[in-house]
Design an enzyme around this catalytic site. Structure first.
Site, PDB file in Angstrom:
ATOM      1  CD  GLU A   1      -2.626   0.941   3.187  1.00  0.00           C
ATOM      2  OE1 GLU A   1      -1.872   1.628   2.472  1.00  0.00           O
ATOM      3  OE2 GLU A   1      -3.706   0.487   2.771  1.00  0.00           O
TER       4      GLU A   1
ATOM      5  CG  LEU B   1       9.589  -5.848   1.053  1.00  0.00           C
ATOM      6  CD1 LEU B   1       8.775  -5.797   2.335  1.00  0.00           C
ATOM      7  CD2 LEU B   1       8.677  -5.549  -0.129  1.00  0.00           C
TER       8      LEU B   1
ATOM      9  CE1 TYR C   1      -2.794   5.917   1.044  1.00  0.00           C
ATOM     10  CE2 TYR C   1      -1.036   4.732   2.189  1.00  0.00           C
ATOM     11  CZ  TYR C   1      -2.151   4.741   1.358  1.00  0.00           C
ATOM     12  OH  TYR C   1      -2.636   3.557   0.890  1.00  0.00           O
TER      13      TYR C   1
ATOM     14  CG  ASP D   1      -2.298   6.356  -3.093  1.00  0.00           C
ATOM     15  OD1 ASP D   1      -3.159   6.960  -3.781  1.00  0.00           O
ATOM     16  OD2 ASP D   1      -2.133   5.128  -3.140  1.00  0.00           O
TER      17      ASP D   1
ATOM     18  CB  CYS E   1      -7.193   6.303 -13.615  1.00  0.00           C
ATOM     19  SG  CYS E   1      -7.022   8.018 -14.120  1.00  0.00           S
TER      20      CYS E   1
ATOM     21  CB  CYS F   1     -13.386  11.939 -16.311  1.00  0.00           C
ATOM     22  SG  CYS F   1     -11.630  12.295 -16.454  1.00  0.00           S
TER      23      CYS F   1
HETATM   24 FE1  SF4 Z   1      -8.949   8.398 -15.502  1.00  0.00          FE
HETATM   25 FE2  SF4 Z   1     -10.840  10.090 -16.318  1.00  0.00          FE
HETATM   26 FE3  SF4 Z   1     -10.040   8.154 -17.920  1.00  0.00          FE
HETATM   27 FE4  SF4 Z   1     -11.448   7.569 -15.742  1.00  0.00          FE
HETATM   28  S1  SF4 Z   1     -12.141   8.716 -17.512  1.00  0.00           S
HETATM   29  S2  SF4 Z   1      -9.613   6.485 -16.494  1.00  0.00           S
HETATM   30  S3  SF4 Z   1     -10.697   9.112 -14.307  1.00  0.00           S
HETATM   31  S4  SF4 Z   1      -8.797   9.847 -17.176  1.00  0.00           S
END
Ligand code: SF4
Length: 344
Positions: A52, A95, A133, A151, A205, A221
């Site tokens: 992480e 890094l 996070y 994040d 996404c 969505c």
């Molecule tokens: Fe992102 Fe919504 Fe498309 Fe899924 S449907 S990839 S959450 S924009």
């Protein structure tokens, strides 16, 4: 434009059935499509914590070789706590964001004093370099505690899921999206759920062109329903990128090369070693031709010119370092690139 056509921003789902459907779809997709990454093959909190920290600000592909090597050198908190700083920085070299490595060691020393890896969120959160996070990620993935992570990937997915049109950098928007993450979190499988949301952001996404056709939660969505997924999240103003020129010298003789250690109070790269800049050795005799490369640090791109040079005497502040020792030496990435540039 978003301002001309206000978004229909709604709570994530009004019904428990809708929330359950999002969890089920996301976890099912994750089970089938997750990438096989080394830190996903373990429940050891030490290994998960190391991954992480490495993954902060660094791409997965860049982290993988470092992760394996680092854990071979420092297989547990005790080994990391007692490592020489020079070895630690050499293992981290490349890094970037070196404060992470120093904080890892400070935290490892705290873990040794605690006589074991902390198993509660509050103690985890108090370790050096561990923010909300990281504490949530380690607590949920290693110990199955119900803490939602937030994040960059998660913020992007959630901002689209609920069509959040506010600036994603504002505290209020983050707080709202944190509440969405809490609502959605699968309390029975929090580690997997958090990773699924992050994986969706990293592979489907995507920031510029989300692959909605492959998305398991597309029926829920709101950005997609309104056709604004490419406009979200709203990011505010980006800092202006700048350019700087740098002229480095490779001065070597008798199997040694001239280097200087950065002061311990340097804002960046304290303890790392650099090649001399042209202005630092005004009486050097510069040989041509040389080489050049570009190197970007945060928002600054350096155009680096490199030449071999000779000096009559060692300049103040520099030391002769054996070339044979450089492989395991904490050289800055710029110095490493400059040396490689002339050896091509
Ligand atoms: Fe992102 Fe919504 Fe498309 Fe899924 S449907 S990839 S959450 S924009």
């Amino acid at each position: 434009m978003l301002q001309k056509q206000p978004l229909q921003n709604k709570p994530v789902e009004n019904s428990p059935a809708g929330i359950t459907a999002i969890r089920r779809r996301l976890l099912h997709w994750y089970g089938r499509h997750k990438r096989d990454l080394p830190w996903r093959r373990t429940t050891d909190p030490y290994r998960i914590w190391i991954s992480e920290i490495m993954l902060q600000q660094t791409r997965v592909a860049a982290v993988i070789p470092y992760y394996d090597r680092f854990l071979t050198l420092f297989p547990d908190p005790a080994a990391l706590a007692s490592a020489r700083e020079q070895d630690l920085l050499a293992a981290w070299a490349g890094l970037g964001y070196y404060a992470r490595a120093r904080n890892l060691q400070k935290a490892a020393r705290a873990i040794v004093e605690l006589r074991g890896f902390p198993v509660d969120y509050t103690t985890l959160r108090q370790l050096p370099g561990v923010g909300d996070y990281t504490a949530s990620a380690v607590a949920s993935i290693a110990f199955g505690m119900p803490h939602a992570v937030l994040d960059g990937n998660v913020l992007r997915v959630l901002s689209r899921l609920v069509a959040e049109g506010g600036n994603i950098k504002s505290q209020l928007v983050r707080k709202n999206l944190g509440a969405v993450a809490d609502t959605l979190l699968d309390r029975k499988r929090p580690g997997e759920f958090n990773q699924a949301l992050m994986e969706l952001g990293a592979t489907v996404c995507l920031p510029k062109q989300p692959l909605c056709g492959q998305c398991p939660i597309r029926p829920h969505c709101q950005a997609r329903a309104q056709g604004v997924q490419n406009q979200l999240p709203v990011n505010g103003v980006r800092p202006v990128a700048s350019r700087r020129e740098l002229h480095l010298l490779v001065i070597d003789q008798g199997g040694k090369v001239l280097l200087a250690e950065r002061p311990v109070d340097s804002r960046r790269l304290a303890g790392f070693w650099e090649l001399p800049e042209r202005e630092q050795v005004p009486d050097a005799i510069v040989q041509r031709p040389g080489g050049e490369f570009r190197h970007t640090i945060v928002h600054t791109t350096y155009l680096v010119q490199v030449n071999r040079a000779t000096v009559r005497r060692r300049p103040d502040g520099f030391q002769w370092i054996r070339k044979s020792a450089l492989q395991s030496f904490p050289l800055s990435t710029t110095a490493r690139k400059a040396l490689a540039c002339l050896s091509r």
